[in-house]
Motif scaffolding. Structure first.
Motif, PDB file in Angstrom:
ATOM      1  N   GLY A 136       0.815  -1.211   0.000  1.00 37.76           N
ATOM      2  CA  GLY A 136       0.000   0.000   0.000  1.00 37.76           C
ATOM      3  C   GLY A 136       0.848   1.260   0.000  1.00 37.76           C
ATOM      4  O   GLY A 136       0.526   2.232  -0.689  1.00 37.76           O
ATOM      5  N   LEU A 137       1.947   1.240   0.764  1.00 35.73           N
ATOM      6  CA  LEU A 137       2.850   2.390   0.787  1.00 35.73           C
ATOM      7  C   LEU A 137       3.492   2.599  -0.586  1.00 35.73           C
ATOM      8  O   LEU A 137       3.552   3.726  -1.093  1.00 35.73           O
ATOM      9  CB  LEU A 137       3.928   2.178   1.840  1.00 35.73           C
ATOM     10  CG  LEU A 137       5.024   3.250   1.919  1.00 35.73           C
ATOM     11  CD1 LEU A 137       4.421   4.609   2.262  1.00 35.73           C
ATOM     12  CD2 LEU A 137       6.087   2.859   2.946  1.00 35.73           C
ATOM     13  N   ALA A 138       3.951   1.501  -1.202  1.00 36.95           N
ATOM     14  CA  ALA A 138       4.587   1.609  -2.518  1.00 36.95           C
ATOM     15  C   ALA A 138       3.605   2.120  -3.567  1.00 36.95           C
ATOM     16  O   ALA A 138       3.933   3.004  -4.372  1.00 36.95           O
ATOM     17  CB  ALA A 138       5.150   0.246  -2.937  1.00 36.95           C
ATOM     18  N   ALA A 139       2.384   1.583  -3.569  1.00 42.12           N
ATOM     19  CA  ALA A 139       1.389   2.018  -4.542  1.00 42.12           C
ATOM     20  C   ALA A 139       0.970   3.469  -4.299  1.00 42.12           C
ATOM     21  O   ALA A 139       0.765   4.230  -5.248  1.00 42.12           O
ATOM     22  CB  ALA A 139       0.168   1.098  -4.485  1.00 42.12           C
ATOM     23  N   GLY A 140       0.844   3.847  -3.028  1.00 41.48           N
ATOM     24  CA  GLY A 140       0.480   5.224  -2.715  1.00 41.48           C
ATOM     25  C   GLY A 140       1.531   6.217  -3.164  1.00 41.48           C
ATOM     26  O   GLY A 140       1.216   7.263  -3.734  1.00 41.48           O
ATOM     27  N   LEU A 141       2.809   5.893  -2.920  1.00 39.46           N
ATOM     28  CA  LEU A 141       3.885   6.774  -3.353  1.00 39.46           C
ATOM     29  C   LEU A 141       3.974   6.838  -4.875  1.00 39.46           C
ATOM     30  O   LEU A 141       4.227   7.898  -5.453  1.00 39.46           O
ATOM     31  CB  LEU A 141       5.212   6.287  -2.765  1.00 39.46           C
ATOM     32  CG  LEU A 141       5.366   6.442  -1.245  1.00 39.46           C
ATOM     33  CD1 LEU A 141       6.676   5.838  -0.782  1.00 39.46           C
ATOM     34  CD2 LEU A 141       5.285   7.919  -0.845  1.00 39.46           C
TER      35      LEU A 141
END
Length: 264
Positions: free
Chosen positions: A20-25
């Motif tokens: 989720g962090l990778a996709a959000g960034l």
């Protein structure tokens, strides 16, 4: 040793948070500039209508773009955690007989199937649109169609998995062809759903780039998820193997001592 189900849930949460962090960034850095441009275009179109100025002012009073940017990453992490729990439960159900076997390969295959069912196939039927596009009166209809496409995708992937399992003894070309035909049938069922009820008055290049980046963010989500989930599974398998080896060596040492003691 820990409970296997709890261990899978822990892996799912860790992988979901990272994904989720990778996709959000990724969305923040790659897709948000396009979204900002789409919003400016929508404001320009609204300004020519009688209610446009009021509508634009109303939207500006809710959340600033900087707040939305921060919320995008936070929302991505929360969504990733929720997906991690669902993924771990589904993984445990599918691989309930041998949950610890082949963690890397299974994680990648399972993530690819999830991407196909939840992101790619529904995205082909109902491509993502920039913010501000679509009639507010059709929001519920569009949400229902999107959810229906996801349900069809998930059920279709389960059907494809069953086809693969039942044809496990057949030659690989036969099995792979049957699975591919099943996926094509699932896509056909999705395209039997009604189309998007709204027009998309957006520049064609902007729309194409936005849709590609939206799909790419899903690919980042599931790619990172599968890699982290599989890597944690490999680590757990290594620890479990080392523990079993240590227990075996200790047991062998005790047996050897007991035999020596009996002989003496």
């Amino acid at each position: 040793m820990s409970n296997p189900v709890l261990a899978l849930l822990g892996r799912g949460l860790a992988a979901g948070g990272a994904a989720g962090l990778a996709a959000g960034l990724f969305s923040l850095l790659a897709a948000e500039p396009l979204m900002d441009r789409a919003i400016r275009d929508e404001e320009a179109r609204s300004a020519h209508s009688h209610e446009g100025a009021a509508a634009v002012q109303h939207h500006e009073e809710l959340f600033s773009r900087s707040t939305q940017h921060a919320g995008l990453v936070v929302t991505g992490i929360i969504a990733g955690l929720a997906l991690g729990v669902l993924f771990a439960i589904a993984y445990a159900l599918v691989h309930r007989r041998t949950p610890q076997a082949a963690p890397w390969r299974r994680a990648l295959v399972f993530s690819a199937a999830a991407f196909l069912a939840v992101s790619l196939l529904p995205g082909l039927r109902y491509p993502a649109n920039p913010p501000g596009v679509g009639d507010s009166g059709t929001v519920s209809d569009r949400q229902e169609l999107w959810l229906a496409s996801i349900v069809i995708g998930v059920l279709g992937m389960l059907l494809a998995w069953q086809v693969s399992v039942r044809l496990a003894e057949r030659p690989a070309p036969v099995r792979h062809t049957a699975v591919a035909l099943t996926v094509i049938a699932v896509l056909g069922a999705m395209f039997a759903l009604p189309g998007n009820p709204d027009d998309v008055p957006v520049d064609a290049t902007l729309l194409w780039n936005f849709r590609v980046l939206s799909l790419a963010s899903h690919a980042v989500l599931w790619g990172v998820f599968g890699a982290v989930f599989g890597a944690l599974g490999l680590r757990a398998a290594t620890v479990a193997g080392a523990f079993a080896t240590a227990v075996g060596n200790r047991s062998a040492g005790r047996n050897g001592w007991a035999q020596h003691h009996d002989v003496g």
